[in-house]
Design an enzyme around this catalytic site. Structure first.
Site, PDB file in Angstrom:
ATOM      1  N   ASN A 236       1.568   3.070  -2.604  1.00  0.00           N
ATOM      2  CA  ASN A 236       0.914   4.033  -3.504  1.00  0.00           C
ATOM      3  C   ASN A 236      -0.357   4.600  -2.872  1.00  0.00           C
ATOM      4  O   ASN A 236      -0.672   5.787  -3.058  1.00  0.00           O
ATOM      5  CB  ASN A 236       0.613   3.395  -4.859  1.00  0.00           C
ATOM      6  CG  ASN A 236       1.818   3.432  -5.772  1.00  0.00           C
ATOM      7  OD1 ASN A 236       2.211   4.495  -6.239  1.00  0.00           O
ATOM      8  ND2 ASN A 236       2.438   2.279  -5.986  1.00  0.00           N
TER       9      ASN A 236
ATOM     10  N   GLY B 127      -9.054  -4.521 -20.686  1.00  0.00           N
ATOM     11  CA  GLY B 127      -7.849  -5.298 -20.992  1.00  0.00           C
ATOM     12  C   GLY B 127      -6.846  -5.253 -19.851  1.00  0.00           C
ATOM     13  O   GLY B 127      -7.085  -4.652 -18.792  1.00  0.00           O
TER      14      GLY B 127
ATOM     15  N   GLU C 217       6.623   6.477  -8.945  1.00  0.00           N
ATOM     16  CA  GLU C 217       5.201   6.136  -8.834  1.00  0.00           C
ATOM     17  C   GLU C 217       4.526   7.033  -7.804  1.00  0.00           C
ATOM     18  O   GLU C 217       3.410   7.511  -8.000  1.00  0.00           O
ATOM     19  CB  GLU C 217       5.027   4.672  -8.407  1.00  0.00           C
ATOM     20  CG  GLU C 217       5.474   3.669  -9.446  1.00  0.00           C
ATOM     21  CD  GLU C 217       5.170   2.235  -9.012  1.00  0.00           C
ATOM     22  OE1 GLU C 217       4.147   1.993  -8.365  1.00  0.00           O
ATOM     23  OE2 GLU C 217       5.981   1.348  -9.330  1.00  0.00           O
TER      24      GLU C 217
ATOM     25  N   GLY D  15       0.783  -1.238   0.000  1.00  0.00           N
ATOM     26  CA  GLY D  15       0.000   0.000   0.000  1.00  0.00           C
ATOM     27  C   GLY D  15       0.810   1.280   0.000  1.00  0.00           C
ATOM     28  O   GLY D  15       0.321   2.318   0.453  1.00  0.00           O
TER      29      GLY D  15
ATOM     30  N   HIS E 214       1.086   1.296 -13.073  1.00  0.00           N
ATOM     31  CA  HIS E 214       1.814   0.096 -13.484  1.00  0.00           C
ATOM     32  C   HIS E 214       3.305   0.429 -13.564  1.00  0.00           C
ATOM     33  O   HIS E 214       3.670   1.482 -14.097  1.00  0.00           O
ATOM     34  CB  HIS E 214       1.293  -0.381 -14.849  1.00  0.00           C
ATOM     35  CG  HIS E 214       1.955  -1.640 -15.296  1.00  0.00           C
ATOM     36  ND1 HIS E 214       1.658  -2.864 -14.747  1.00  0.00           N
ATOM     37  CD2 HIS E 214       2.920  -1.866 -16.224  1.00  0.00           C
ATOM     38  CE1 HIS E 214       2.406  -3.787 -15.315  1.00  0.00           C
ATOM     39  NE2 HIS E 214       3.176  -3.209 -16.213  1.00  0.00           N
TER      40      HIS E 214
ATOM     41  N   ARG F 280      -5.706  -8.407  -9.018  1.00  0.00           N
ATOM     42  CA  ARG F 280      -6.701  -9.161  -9.777  1.00  0.00           C
ATOM     43  C   ARG F 280      -7.195  -8.323 -10.950  1.00  0.00           C
ATOM     44  O   ARG F 280      -7.368  -7.110 -10.822  1.00  0.00           O
ATOM     45  CB  ARG F 280      -7.895  -9.507  -8.872  1.00  0.00           C
ATOM     46  CG  ARG F 280      -7.584 -10.546  -7.830  1.00  0.00           C
ATOM     47  CD  ARG F 280      -8.763 -10.693  -6.902  1.00  0.00           C
ATOM     48  NE  ARG F 280      -9.970 -11.095  -7.617  1.00  0.00           N
ATOM     49  CZ  ARG F 280     -10.304 -12.350  -7.876  1.00  0.00           C
ATOM     50  NH1 ARG F 280      -9.531 -13.334  -7.485  1.00  0.00           N
ATOM     51  NH2 ARG F 280     -11.422 -12.631  -8.518  1.00  0.00           N
TER      52      ARG F 280
ATOM     53  N   ASN G  92      -5.192   3.206 -12.713  1.00  0.00           N
ATOM     54  CA  ASN G  92      -4.237   2.193 -12.265  1.00  0.00           C
ATOM     55  C   ASN G  92      -2.834   2.742 -12.421  1.00  0.00           C
ATOM     56  O   ASN G  92      -2.581   3.602 -13.264  1.00  0.00           O
ATOM     57  CB  ASN G  92      -4.380   0.923 -13.116  1.00  0.00           C
ATOM     58  CG  ASN G  92      -3.457  -0.190 -12.643  1.00  0.00           C
ATOM     59  OD1 ASN G  92      -3.285  -0.402 -11.438  1.00  0.00           O
ATOM     60  ND2 ASN G  92      -2.845  -0.903 -13.578  1.00  0.00           N
TER      61      ASN G  92
HETATM   62  C1  GRF Z   1       3.504  -0.945  -7.576  1.00  0.00           C
HETATM   63  O1  GRF Z   1       4.756  -1.186  -8.158  1.00  0.00           O
HETATM   64  C2  GRF Z   1       2.454  -0.665  -8.630  1.00  0.00           C
HETATM   65  O2  GRF Z   1       2.962  -0.012  -9.742  1.00  0.00           O
HETATM   66  C3  GRF Z   1       2.024  -2.065  -9.000  1.00  0.00           C
HETATM   67  O3  GRF Z   1       2.025  -2.778  -7.793  1.00  0.00           O
HETATM   68  C4  GRF Z   1       2.951  -2.187  -6.881  1.00  0.00           C
HETATM   69  C5  GRF Z   1       2.194  -1.852  -5.648  1.00  0.00           C
HETATM   70  O4  GRF Z   1       3.002  -1.342  -4.627  1.00  0.00           O
HETATM   71  N1  GRF Z   1       0.741  -2.029  -9.652  1.00  0.00           N
HETATM   72  P1  GRF Z   1       2.348  -0.704  -3.321  1.00  0.00           P
HETATM   73  O5  GRF Z   1       1.443  -1.784  -2.711  1.00  0.00           O
HETATM   74  O6  GRF Z   1       1.583   0.498  -3.742  1.00  0.00           O
HETATM   75  O7  GRF Z   1       3.491  -0.379  -2.426  1.00  0.00           O
END
Ligand code: GRF
Length: 199
Positions: free
Chosen positions: A15, A142, A173, A13, A108, A90, A106
């Site tokens: 992000n 997708g 990120e 978590g 990525h 998921r 999202n």
């Molecule tokens: C991040 O690298 C994000 O880009 C990917 O999953 C990871 C999640 O990290 N989708 P966190 O749980 O936010 O620390």
């Protein structure tokens, strides 16, 4: 008016934390009202509770449509306007995506369309790219394929392994995700073809 945000996560978590911190600082006109996870032990759930945000697990079911509709029911009961996927592992089905058209984001850890799916940083190293990064995109049906809102790049260093590259990307990120949400909430924008056009 503040947008009501629901966050879906499966893991640590960080992000989520970056979004919550930017919101607390007044940088993003939003409020995280609910955090959901497919994993009861996800550390991100505890992080959310420590911030006083309602957080709970909705366990995966064999039937994806049923799982999607349980998620949608929980989010709509919390009157969520936008859904932010933050390490949610998921794939969401069409029922979910159609419930929040152009309102699911999202993040990525690659420069899409390169390296969608799992282990993006490993894929990047295996391929031998010299530049990596992260992408914030709107979610369609997708895999990591929706219109791109924002990307940040980082160099790949010769001695990088998956962990060092992932850490360098993760720093970006944490900047890119709040910035993308702020952009979409504060500026007029449309989607033209695959492009998110900001006015
Ligand atoms: C991040 O690298 C994000 O880009 C990917 O999953 C990871 C999640 O990290 N989708 P966190 O749980 O936010 O620390």
């Amino acid at each position: 008016m503040k947008a009501r945000i629901g966050v879906l996560l499966s893991g640590r978590g960080s992000n989520f934390e970056a979004l919550a911190t930017a919101i607390d600082r007044g940088e993003v006109p939003a409020e995280i009202v609910l955090v959901l996870s497919d994993r009861p032990a996800a550390p991100g759930l505890e992080r959310a509770r420590q911030r006083g945000i309602e957080a709970r697990a909705i366990l995966p079911e064999s039937d994806r449509a049923e799982h999607d509709s349980r998620l949608v029911r929980a989010l709509s009961a919390a009157r969520v306007d936008w859904v932010c996927l933050a390490g949610y592992m998921r794939l969401l089905g069409s029922g979910f995506v159609r419930a929040y058209p152009e309102r699911i984001l999202n993040i990525h850890p690659s420069l899409l369309p390169a390296f969608p799916g799992l282990h993006a940083q490993h894929q990047a190293l295996e391929y031998g790219v010299r530049v990596a990064g992260c992408t914030v995109h709107l979610v369609d049906e997708g895999l990591d394929s929706g219109p791109i809102v924002l990307q940040e790049s980082v160099p790949v260093e010769p001695d990088d392994d998956e962990a060092s590259l992932a850490a360098r990307i993760l720093e970006r990120e944490h900047v890119a995700y709040p910035a993308a949400l702020q952009l979409l909430l504060t500026r007029p924008w449309t989607i033209e073809g695959r492009r998110v056009v900001v006015g």
